[in-house]
Design a protein around this motif. Structure first.
Motif, mmCIF file in Angstrom:
data_model
loop_
_atom_site.group_PDB
_atom_site.id
_atom_site.type_symbol
_atom_site.label_atom_id
_atom_site.label_comp_id
_atom_site.label_asym_id
_atom_site.label_seq_id
_atom_site.Cartn_x
_atom_site.Cartn_y
_atom_site.Cartn_z
ATOM 1 N N GLN A 141 -3.106 34.247 10.239
ATOM 2 C CA GLN A 141 -2.925 33.115 9.334
ATOM 3 C C GLN A 141 -2.018 33.464 8.159
ATOM 4 N N THR A 142 -1.568 34.714 8.101
ATOM 5 C CA THR A 142 -0.674 35.153 7.031
ATOM 6 C C THR A 142 0.602 35.716 7.646
ATOM 7 N N SER A 143 1.569 35.996 6.819
ATOM 8 C CA SER A 143 2.830 36.541 7.319
ATOM 9 C C SER A 143 2.604 37.920 7.931
ATOM 10 N N LEU A 144 3.561 38.340 8.735
ATOM 11 C CA LEU A 144 3.489 39.662 9.347
ATOM 12 C C LEU A 144 3.359 40.739 8.279
ATOM 13 N N GLN A 145 4.194 40.673 7.267
ATOM 14 C CA GLN A 145 4.168 41.680 6.205
ATOM 15 C C GLN A 145 2.820 41.703 5.492
ATOM 16 N N GLU A 146 2.307 40.543 5.123
ATOM 17 C CA GLU A 146 1.006 40.483 4.438
ATOM 18 C C GLU A 146 -0.107 41.047 5.315
ATOM 19 N N THR A 147 -0.102 40.673 6.582
ATOM 20 C CA THR A 147 -1.139 41.129 7.501
ATOM 21 C C THR A 147 -1.094 42.643 7.659
ATOM 22 N N VAL A 148 0.094 43.185 7.902
ATOM 23 C CA VAL A 148 0.220 44.622 8.139
ATOM 24 C C VAL A 148 -0.139 45.417 6.895
ATOM 25 N N VAL A 149 0.332 45.004 5.739
ATOM 26 C CA VAL A 149 0.012 45.720 4.502
ATOM 27 C C VAL A 149 -1.494 45.699 4.255
ATOM 28 N N ALA A 150 -2.128 44.554 4.477
ATOM 29 C CA ALA A 150 -3.580 44.447 4.265
ATOM 30 C C ALA A 150 -4.345 45.357 5.218
ATOM 31 N N ILE A 151 -3.998 45.324 6.507
ATOM 32 C CA ILE A 151 -4.703 46.161 7.491
ATOM 33 C C ILE A 151 -4.433 47.635 7.219
ATOM 34 N N LYS A 152 -3.190 47.960 6.891
ATOM 35 C CA LYS A 152 -2.803 49.351 6.662
ATOM 36 C C LYS A 152 -3.606 49.979 5.524
#
Length: 181
Positions: A98-109
């Motif tokens: 539900q979020t951008s690729l960058q937001e999702t990856v940074v959050a998971i990372k």
């Protein structure tokens, strides 16, 4: 912090075409182990829909242990799918981001847990351009496709990589491991 590992199969002439290669038992086992040691995998819509093939093997096993084991591993790993057109994933372990690729990856990372796998050409390209890939695993198969979708077609800037290791398979495929410099 989790690592972002981009892993993809390609032909010797640089094309990403699942129909041009024939993964063997050893390749399936390698990718099964990669999945079992990761916390999540990221897909774009096209690759995600191709990977749904493995759901069929869960219901109707092939009898080939390496393929059936890979199907179990791909089913279990949580999947984030990036799509503007899908309304549902049709797979219990898959979620539309539900979020951008960058937001999702940074959050998971930044969360504790196992590494993040990337298995789609389009997502790999975007994450390379964002500087979010920690390791690139190119599994090069001994096939010249002659045409298809080039892995790095949309990269328009020079990127320096450091070769960290090589893994050779008896069937002729080779994985080259790289880290961004």
């Amino acid at each position: 912090m989790r690592k972002v590992i981009a892993a993809i199969n390609m032909t010797i002439d640089g094309f990403c075409d699942h129909t041009a290669i024939t993964p063997d038992k050893e390749i399936h086992q390698h990718y099964e182990n990669l999945l079992l040691n990761a916390g999540v995998i990221l897909y774009g819509r096209i690759t995600y829909q191709l990977m749904q093939y493995w759901q069929e093997l869960l219901e109707h096993p092939s009898g080939e242990k390496s393929m059936d084991d890979f199907a179990v591993a791909i089913d279990k790993i949580p999947k984030f799918v990036f799509s503007h057109s899908l309304e549902t994933t049709g797979w219990d372990s898959a979620t539309l981001s539900q979020t951008s690729l960058q937001e999702t990856v940074v959050a998971i990372k930044n969360q504790p847990g196992k590494d993040i796998l990337v298995g789609s050409r389009s997502i790999i390209i975007q994450l390379l351009q964002l500087g979010l890939i920690d390791e690139l695993q190119l599994c090069i198969h001994p096939v010249i496709a002659g045409n298809g979708l080039p892995l790095f077609k949309d990269i328009n800037q020079r990127m320096l990589l450091k070769h960290t290791k090589t893994k050779n398979f008896e069937g002729g495929a080779t994985i080259l491991y790289f880290e961004p410099k």
